[in-house]
Design a protein around this motif. Structure first.
Motif, PDB file in Angstrom:
ATOM      1  N   UNK A 227       0.840  -1.203   0.000  1.00  0.00           N
ATOM      2  CA  UNK A 227       0.000   0.000   0.000  1.00  0.00           C
ATOM      3  C   UNK A 227       0.874   1.251   0.000  1.00  0.00           C
ATOM      4  N   UNK A 228       0.265   2.376  -0.363  1.00  0.00           N
ATOM      5  CA  UNK A 228       0.972   3.668  -0.336  1.00  0.00           C
ATOM      6  C   UNK A 228       1.482   3.937   1.077  1.00  0.00           C
ATOM      7  N   UNK A 229       0.596   3.709   2.049  1.00  0.00           N
ATOM      8  CA  UNK A 229       0.942   3.955   3.458  1.00  0.00           C
ATOM      9  C   UNK A 229       2.201   3.178   3.848  1.00  0.00           C
ATOM     10  N   UNK A 230       2.187   1.874   3.603  1.00  0.00           N
ATOM     11  CA  UNK A 230       3.331   1.049   3.995  1.00  0.00           C
ATOM     12  C   UNK A 230       4.594   1.419   3.227  1.00  0.00           C
ATOM     13  N   UNK A 231       4.409   1.760   1.952  1.00  0.00           N
ATOM     14  CA  UNK A 231       5.562   2.122   1.133  1.00  0.00           C
ATOM     15  C   UNK A 231       6.198   3.405   1.650  1.00  0.00           C
ATOM     16  N   UNK A 232       5.361   4.413   1.951  1.00  0.00           N
ATOM     17  CA  UNK A 232       5.866   5.685   2.494  1.00  0.00           C
ATOM     18  C   UNK A 232       6.565   5.447   3.833  1.00  0.00           C
ATOM     19  N   UNK A 233       5.907   4.686   4.704  1.00  0.00           N
ATOM     20  CA  UNK A 233       6.486   4.414   6.029  1.00  0.00           C
ATOM     21  C   UNK A 233       7.853   3.755   5.869  1.00  0.00           C
ATOM     22  N   UNK A 234       7.935   2.810   4.947  1.00  0.00           N
ATOM     23  CA  UNK A 234       9.191   2.094   4.720  1.00  0.00           C
ATOM     24  C   UNK A 234      10.265   3.068   4.251  1.00  0.00           C
ATOM     25  N   UNK A 235       9.929   3.930   3.302  1.00  0.00           N
ATOM     26  CA  UNK A 235      10.896   4.907   2.785  1.00  0.00           C
ATOM     27  C   UNK A 235      11.395   5.830   3.893  1.00  0.00           C
ATOM     28  N   UNK A 236      10.472   6.242   4.759  1.00  0.00           N
ATOM     29  CA  UNK A 236      10.852   7.165   5.834  1.00  0.00           C
ATOM     30  C   UNK A 236      11.659   6.454   6.916  1.00  0.00           C
ATOM     31  N   UNK A 237      11.432   5.166   7.041  1.00  0.00           N
ATOM     32  CA  UNK A 237      12.062   4.424   8.133  1.00  0.00           C
ATOM     33  C   UNK A 237      13.513   4.061   7.828  1.00  0.00           C
ATOM     34  N   UNK A 238      13.803   3.788   6.553  1.00  0.00           N
ATOM     35  CA  UNK A 238      15.156   3.331   6.208  1.00  0.00           C
ATOM     36  C   UNK A 238      16.250   4.321   6.623  1.00  0.00           C
ATOM     37  N   UNK A 239      16.124   5.630   6.245  1.00  0.00           N
ATOM     38  CA  UNK A 239      17.196   6.554   6.637  1.00  0.00           C
ATOM     39  C   UNK A 239      17.392   6.623   8.151  1.00  0.00           C
ATOM     40  N   UNK A 240      16.273   6.562   8.888  1.00  0.00           N
ATOM     41  CA  UNK A 240      16.390   6.624  10.354  1.00  0.00           C
ATOM     42  C   UNK A 240      17.167   5.411  10.857  1.00  0.00           C
ATOM     43  N   UNK A 241      16.785   4.254  10.318  1.00  0.00           N
ATOM     44  CA  UNK A 241      17.422   3.014  10.757  1.00  0.00           C
ATOM     45  C   UNK A 241      18.928   3.069  10.478  1.00  0.00           C
ATOM     46  N   UNK A 242      19.298   3.657   9.336  1.00  0.00           N
ATOM     47  CA  UNK A 242      20.717   3.688   8.959  1.00  0.00           C
ATOM     48  C   UNK A 242      21.446   4.844   9.639  1.00  0.00           C
ATOM     49  N   UNK A 243      20.956   6.086   9.443  1.00  0.00           N
ATOM     50  CA  UNK A 243      21.699   7.252   9.951  1.00  0.00           C
ATOM     51  C   UNK A 243      21.417   7.516  11.426  1.00  0.00           C
ATOM     52  N   UNK A 244      20.118   7.469  11.788  1.00  0.00           N
ATOM     53  CA  UNK A 244      19.768   7.732  13.180  1.00  0.00           C
ATOM     54  C   UNK A 244      20.303   6.652  14.112  1.00  0.00           C
ATOM     55  N   UNK A 245      20.300   5.415  13.624  1.00  0.00           N
ATOM     56  CA  UNK A 245      20.659   4.302  14.505  1.00  0.00           C
ATOM     57  C   UNK A 245      22.098   3.848  14.394  1.00  0.00           C
ATOM     58  N   UNK A 246      22.868   4.547  13.559  1.00  0.00           N
ATOM     59  CA  UNK A 246      24.251   4.137  13.290  1.00  0.00           C
ATOM     60  C   UNK A 246      25.066   3.928  14.570  1.00  0.00           C
ATOM     61  N   UNK A 247      25.054   4.967  15.431  1.00  0.00           N
ATOM     62  CA  UNK A 247      25.883   4.894  16.657  1.00  0.00           C
ATOM     63  C   UNK A 247      25.391   3.801  17.588  1.00  0.00           C
ATOM     64  N   UNK A 248      24.071   3.602  17.618  1.00  0.00           N
ATOM     65  CA  UNK A 248      23.524   2.560  18.484  1.00  0.00           C
ATOM     66  C   UNK A 248      24.030   1.190  18.044  1.00  0.00           C
ATOM     67  N   UNK A 249      24.039   0.996  16.726  1.00  0.00           N
ATOM     68  CA  UNK A 249      24.488  -0.297  16.205  1.00  0.00           C
ATOM     69  C   UNK A 249      25.949  -0.554  16.575  1.00  0.00           C
ATOM     70  N   UNK A 250      26.783   0.492  16.424  1.00  0.00           N
ATOM     71  CA  UNK A 250      28.216   0.331  16.750  1.00  0.00           C
ATOM     72  C   UNK A 250      28.370  -0.045  18.226  1.00  0.00           C
ATOM     73  N   UNK A 251      27.691   0.747  19.103  1.00  0.00           N
ATOM     74  CA  UNK A 251      27.800   0.504  20.553  1.00  0.00           C
ATOM     75  C   UNK A 251      27.305  -0.898  20.908  1.00  0.00           C
ATOM     76  N   UNK A 252      26.177  -1.270  20.306  1.00  0.00           N
ATOM     77  CA  UNK A 252      25.587  -2.568  20.621  1.00  0.00           C
ATOM     78  C   UNK A 252      26.528  -3.692  20.186  1.00  0.00           C
TER      79      UNK A 252
END
Length: 524
Positions: A227-252
């Motif tokens: 769906x459009x909703x899921x597709x948009x959510x997915x697009x918005x989520x990827x950058x956060x997961x990669x850039x926003x969560x980068x330091x968390x992943x390293x620490x973890x």
């Protein structure tokens, strides 16, 4: 020469320079005491005495009679000076031996070790007998060039700017992508409730029809099952997961490598599982060309990252504030001193600029108007006004005449002074303040240690609870489907009972993980 011993007494209850003067004045009168030096910030008195006449316990008793608390310090190693030098010009092991043996023969040197590979010499000496300049001179006389190991005066280890920048960036990235995700989510909720109302009443008004249509836009399938909703959510989520969560992943990753689990592990687990689960569900739905859009959790990671990175950012800003104060303190220290040699009648014979670390106890140091006092000491000659506001907070300059004490880091104003150094290097008032603040920053409150210990057990427990939740709901679902059906708001005709159960179980277990992340214990 009478035998002279040295002892250190821990003195408590001193509040100002007059307390120090009081102790020094009264103890000097006593028999068997040669000299006494009291450091206010360190709360320490160094006493040289004649062991035939008086012993340390009696000295402590004398200080107690003056109204202060006093205990004799057992480990007197603190009084040793430590010198780190870079020695150039050594070619082989015999050079090393030559330097070591010569220094060990020198009166006042307690220990010496020279490393050929690194060109470094580590020397322990008794500041009463010998000073760093004498040691350097001995090495120079042997034909080597030598200099002090440069200390990092900039206090760069106290700098939190990089972390502040990093968490701020992480927060901003998460926030930018989180707002639209939240918007979409709220919009869907509102629309869903309107649509379900409309279904309940059967007769739809024109507005409700519009609502249905607009929610249909988001539910509209770009590809079967997407769906459009899921597709948009997915697009918005990827950058956060990669850039926003980068330091968390390293620490973890680092934490797991050392077989420990910290909050970062939990955050990474929750967001990754939510993300991966949603992604897989989408792929499955597309593969099956499902008519009904699957329920995804793409809204979870951005919102979690926003909260946590905001918390981390604020934490580093707060740390930066205390560190800034420390860095300012350290920057108040003078870097050089003018050491002079005096002839009879205090005639200036020569003067040289030396590093502050090379000033020895008993040196005569010249301080010109506008100059900083490099060490603690007392005035030998000259009259001046001194700005001591950095230590005492007193705005008015203080008059200094021969015999008055001066504090390192304070600023000489109008007259030139000659001072005799009493506390040098790490013993000056300023160094002691810096040390106290640093210690206060590194030491943890007992409750904090307890919380750290708890969070070590906390993470595995949460993961366990989450897994238990998953299996518990799967079992409940297969035993009694109606319980799950009651909570799972999707028309049943479209998906199989098994899928409903597994989806609901996943939802429950991910919820457990996600709720545990921003819990107060973790954030604190």
């Amino acid at each position: 020469t009478k035998a002279v011993s040295k002892c250190y007494v821990q003195v408590t209850g001193m509040t100002c320079a007059s307390c120090v003067a009081n102790i020094e004045r009264n103890l000097r009168r006593e028999d068997g005491i040669h000299s006494i030096l009291v450091a206010l910030m360190a709360g320490k008195a160094e006493v040289r005495y004649n062991p035939a006449v008086i012993h340390p316990a009696a000295i402590a008793e004398l200080i107690r009679e003056l109204g202060f608390g006093a205990t004799v310090m057992e480990n007197c190693g603190d009084g040793d000076g430590i010198l780190e030098l870079v020695v150039r010009g050594m070619t082989c092991a015999s050079c090393v031996h030559k330097i070591e043996s010569t220094l060990m023969k020198t009166n006042g040197v307690l220990y010496c070790s020279v490393a050929l590979a690194t060109n470094k010499a580590h020397i322990k000496y008794d500041p009463e007998i010998i000073g760093p300049r004498d040691v350097i001179q001995v090495i120079k006389d042997l034909g080597f060039t030598t200099s002090l190991v440069k200390k990092d005066r900039s206090a760069s280890h106290l700098d939190h700017k990089q972390e502040i920048r990093q968490w701020k960036r992480s927060f901003v990235v998460s926030l930018v992508f989180c707002i639209p995700v939240m918007g979409l989510m709220i919009y869907m909720m509102v629309m869903d409730s309107q649509v379900s109302d409309a279904h309940a009443h059967h007769n739809m008004s024109s507005e409700e029809m519009e609502a249905l249509h607009s929610s249909m836009v988001l539910e509209y399938q770009l590809l079967p099952g997407l769906s459009v909703m899921n597709f948009l959510s997915f697009l918005l989520c990827v950058p956060v997961q990669v850039f926003g969560g980068w330091h968390f992943y390293i620490q973890a990753y680092k934490a797991l490598k050392h077989k420990t689990a910290n909050m970062d592990v939990l955050i990474v687990l929750a967001t990754s599982i939510a993300f991966v689960y949603s992604f897989v569900i989408l792929l499955v739905a597309m593969a099956e060309k499902a008519k009904v859009n699957p329920v995804t959790f793409f809204d979870t990671p951005p919102m979690l990252f926003v909260f946590i990175s905001l918390g981390r950012w604020l934490e580093h800003v707060a740390k930066g504030k205390t560190s800034e104060a420390l860095a300012r303190l350290i920057s108040l220290q003078a870097t050089e001193a003018t050491v002079v040699t005096l002839g009879p009648d205090n005639v200036l014979l020569s003067e040289e600029q030396v590093d502050v670390e090379l000033v020895q106890r008993g040196d005569i140091v010249k301080v010109i108007p506008g100059g900083k006092f490099p060490v603690d000491g007392y005035v030998v000659e000259g009259h001046s006004m001194v700005d001591e506001s950095l230590i005492t907070g007193e705005a008015m300059p203080v008059t200094k005449k021969p015999g008055n004490t001066v504090i390192a880091g304070s600023i000489n104003q109008n007259g030139s002074l000659l001072i005799s150094a009493t506390h040098v290097g790490a013993d000056t008032t300023l160094s002691q303040i810096v040390k106290l603040v640093e210690e206060a920053q590194t030491s943890k409150a007992p409750i904090q240690q307890f919380a750290d210990k708890l969070s070590g057990y906390f993470v595995p427990c949460i993961v366990a609870v989450s897994v238990v939740t998953l299996f518990a709901w799967i079992i409940i679902g297969f035993v009694d489907f109606e319980i799950v059906e009651k909570y799972f708001l999707v028309s049943k005709s479209l998906i199989s009972a098994a899928e409903v159960i597994i989806r609901f179980a996943f939802q429950a277990s991910i919820t457990v993980l996600c709720i545990a992340c921003p819990c107060s214990l973790g954030l604190a």
